[in-house]
Design a protein around this motif. Structure first.
Motif, PDB file in Angstrom:
ATOM      1  N   ASP A  99       1.012  -1.203   0.003  1.00 16.60           N
ATOM      2  CA  ASP A  99       0.043   0.059   0.081  1.00 16.60           C
ATOM      3  C   ASP A  99       0.794   1.129  -0.008  1.00 16.60           C
ATOM      4  OD1 ASP A  99       1.089  -0.846   2.671  1.00 16.60           O
ATOM      5  OD2 ASP A  99      -1.139  -0.865   3.375  1.00 16.60           O
ATOM      6  N   CYS A 124       1.860   5.250   8.841  1.00 14.67           N
ATOM      7  CA  CYS A 124       1.515   3.778   9.158  1.00 14.67           C
ATOM      8  C   CYS A 124       2.697   2.859   8.423  1.00 14.67           C
ATOM      9  CB  CYS A 124      -0.037   3.407   8.515  1.00 14.67           C
ATOM     10  SG  CYS A 124      -0.627   1.789   9.130  1.00 14.67           S
ATOM     11  N   HIS A 126       3.446   2.858   5.368  1.00 12.16           N
ATOM     12  CA  HIS A 126       3.307   2.404   3.777  1.00 12.16           C
ATOM     13  C   HIS A 126       4.493   3.060   2.757  1.00 12.16           C
ATOM     14  CE1 HIS A 126      -1.372   2.123   4.775  1.00 12.16           C
ATOM     15  NE2 HIS A 126      -0.601   1.356   5.776  1.00 12.16           N
ATOM     16  N   GLU A 158      -5.333   2.622   1.373  1.00 16.37           N
ATOM     17  CA  GLU A 158      -5.449   1.522   2.148  1.00 16.37           C
ATOM     18  C   GLU A 158      -6.257   2.132   3.479  1.00 16.37           C
ATOM     19  OE1 GLU A 158      -5.918  -1.051   5.435  1.00 16.37           O
ATOM     20  OE2 GLU A 158      -4.401   0.674   5.405  1.00 16.37           O
ATOM     21  N   GLU A 159      -5.785   3.353   3.920  1.00 20.24           N
ATOM     22  CA  GLU A 159      -6.578   3.752   4.915  1.00 20.24           C
ATOM     23  C   GLU A 159      -7.874   4.464   4.823  1.00 20.24           C
ATOM     24  OE1 GLU A 159      -5.010   3.610   8.084  1.00 20.24           O
ATOM     25  OE2 GLU A 159      -2.730   3.454   7.433  1.00 20.24           O
ATOM     26  N   HIS A 185       2.625  -6.273   6.672  1.00 20.96           N
ATOM     27  CA  HIS A 185       2.518  -4.959   7.249  1.00 20.96           C
ATOM     28  C   HIS A 185       3.773  -4.789   8.414  1.00 20.96           C
ATOM     29  CE1 HIS A 185       1.098  -1.106   9.089  1.00 20.96           C
ATOM     30  NE2 HIS A 185       0.275  -1.233   8.213  1.00 20.96           N
TER      31      HIS A 185
END
Ligand SMILES: [Zn+2]
Ligand SMILES: [Zn+2]
Length: 411
Positions: A99, A124, A126, A158-159, A185
């Motif tokens: 992502d 996050c 990514h 993605e979020e 992840h």
């Protein structure tokens, strides 16, 4: 050091692994020069974070890098999503997904590559996911240690926005057929160089509800002349607490959280309307359906008892991230061959977070894994304003993708 105060004891991704170390990937697999290249990609992306469906610069950077490696690049899936395809003869078709999006939040750390866009941040990791998958594409395109076709899938949003769903709707798996698809992840709350995975449900489904309670407003001194929407809304909130405790199988899991109540403007008016909002998290279709139907029944019951008019808007968000059996075995084998059997938790705890990789898994058998990236006991978790992806993990992530490609598409 960081002003961040640790949340270690509750870590986002708890691990039951014994405390054994794994440090760095063999330089024969991921040479220092490739590690440095991934770091440069990662830091450039970190400094230029873009959010849902606006990842135009990011998409350009990724497309250019893939083209320089000689991959076929297809752009414009779900707006800014793209796929790089690498072929090497006849063999299985493998999908590897990263992502690319950032978050709407202000970065508070002051690293040299901190966000240059106000209110946007790669909170996050990514940026790290994108750099690791680019690193794997670089290695696999140079050495070709596989037979078959690998699709490198870079997805937007993605979020919150479900970019993965829109890539599937744009024909991701019909245009780029995959025998299996894999996601990864980072986990800054998990010991560095470990992996966590499990077959079946791993991350929860996330749904959202809005309940609007309306009635005839009245003077607060004469409540009998109207319908008190505050009292009715309070009854709804109270009754919702009984769903998990009284209706759910105690061996299954469900969370129902009310996160907003809005109603009223002053001291002496009973408001016409009170709005309740919240979220549900579940791992099974059964629990998900139960939450939806019972919330609806609670609303109907309270409406009848109170005389208020109550409407429910229940929105299904991300499904549960559910790992298929065979891809999970491949993921476990690739991780174990890299960091050793002791450093892979193959039956990890379920997590109440959600992932839109779940939409890809609904369309293609897939497996999702978490890579531990903790710098130590005090690393900020994802979505914290002081978080910064741990570059030391880039080589491990890239090497995991390489091992997976070698083992899924053997030469
Ligand atoms: Zn996130
Ligand atoms: Zn994330």
């Amino acid at each position: 050091m960081l002003p961040f105060k640790a949340m270690r004891t509750i870590g986002l991704f708890p691990s039951d692994l014994p405390d054994k170390g794994f440090d760095m990937v063999d330089e024969d697999l991921i040479p220092k020069s490739l590690h440095e290249k991934m770091m440069a990609w990662r830091r450039d992306l970190h400094a230029h974070p873009e959010t849902a469906f606006e990842e135009h610069r990011t998409s350009d950077v990724v497309a250019r890098a893939l083209q320089e490696m000689g991959l076929e690049v297809t752009r414009g899936l779900a707006t800014t999503g793209l796929v790089g395809t690498l072929r090497n003869g006849e063999g299985p078709n493998l999908g590897l997904r990263a992502d690319m999006d950032a978050l709407d939040m202000q970065e508070l750390g002051n690293c040299a590559h901190a966000s240059t866009y106000a209110g946007k941040m790669h909170g996050c990791g990514h940026d790290g996911h994108t750099a690791m998958l680019l690193g794997a594409a670089q290695y696999l395109s140079e050495h070709k240690p596989f037979r078959g076709t690998i699709h490198f899938i870079f997805q937007p949003a993605e979020e919150n926005e479900g970019g993965g769903k829109y890539m599937v709707q744009d024909g991701l798996f019909t245009r780029f057929p995959c025998d299996a698809v894999f996601g990864l992840h980072n986990g800054p709350q998990m010991r560095f160089g470990t992996f966590s995975i499990r077959e079946g449900a791993m991350l929860s489904a996330s749904d959202f509800f809005e309940i609007v309670v309306s009635g005839d407003g009245a003077h607060a001194a004469h409540p009998h002349t109207g319908v008190d929407t505050i009292v009715a809304a309070s009854s709804v909130v109270g009754a919702l607490q009984g769903i998990v405790s009284r209706n759910m199988d105690p061996l299954d899991s469900l969370v129902i959280s009310v996160t907003q109540i809005r109603g009223g403007d002053t001291w002496n008016v009973l408001p016409q309307e009170t709005v309740i909002r919240g979220t549900c998290r579940s791992f099974t279709d059964k629990a998900r359906a139960l939450a939806k139907s019972r919330i609806s029944e609670v609303c109907e019951g309270v409406a009848l008892a109170s005389g208020a008019h109550i409407t429910l808007n229940y929105r299904e968000g991300y499904p549960a991230t559910t790992n298929a059996a065979e891809p999970t075995r491949y993921a476990i084998r690739a991780a174990q061959s890299l960091v050793g059997v002791d450093n892979v938790d193959t039956d990890c705890r379920l997590r109440m977070g959600s992932e839109d990789f779940a939409f890809m898994q609904q369309a293609c058998p897939g497996a999702y894994i978490i890579l531990g990236t903790a710098r130590g006991e005090n690393d900020p978790p994802v979505h914290n304003p002081y978080y910064d992806f741990n570059d030391d993990a880039l080589s491990i992530g890239a090497a995991y993708w390489v091992r997976l490609a070698e083992q899924f598409c053997p030469r």
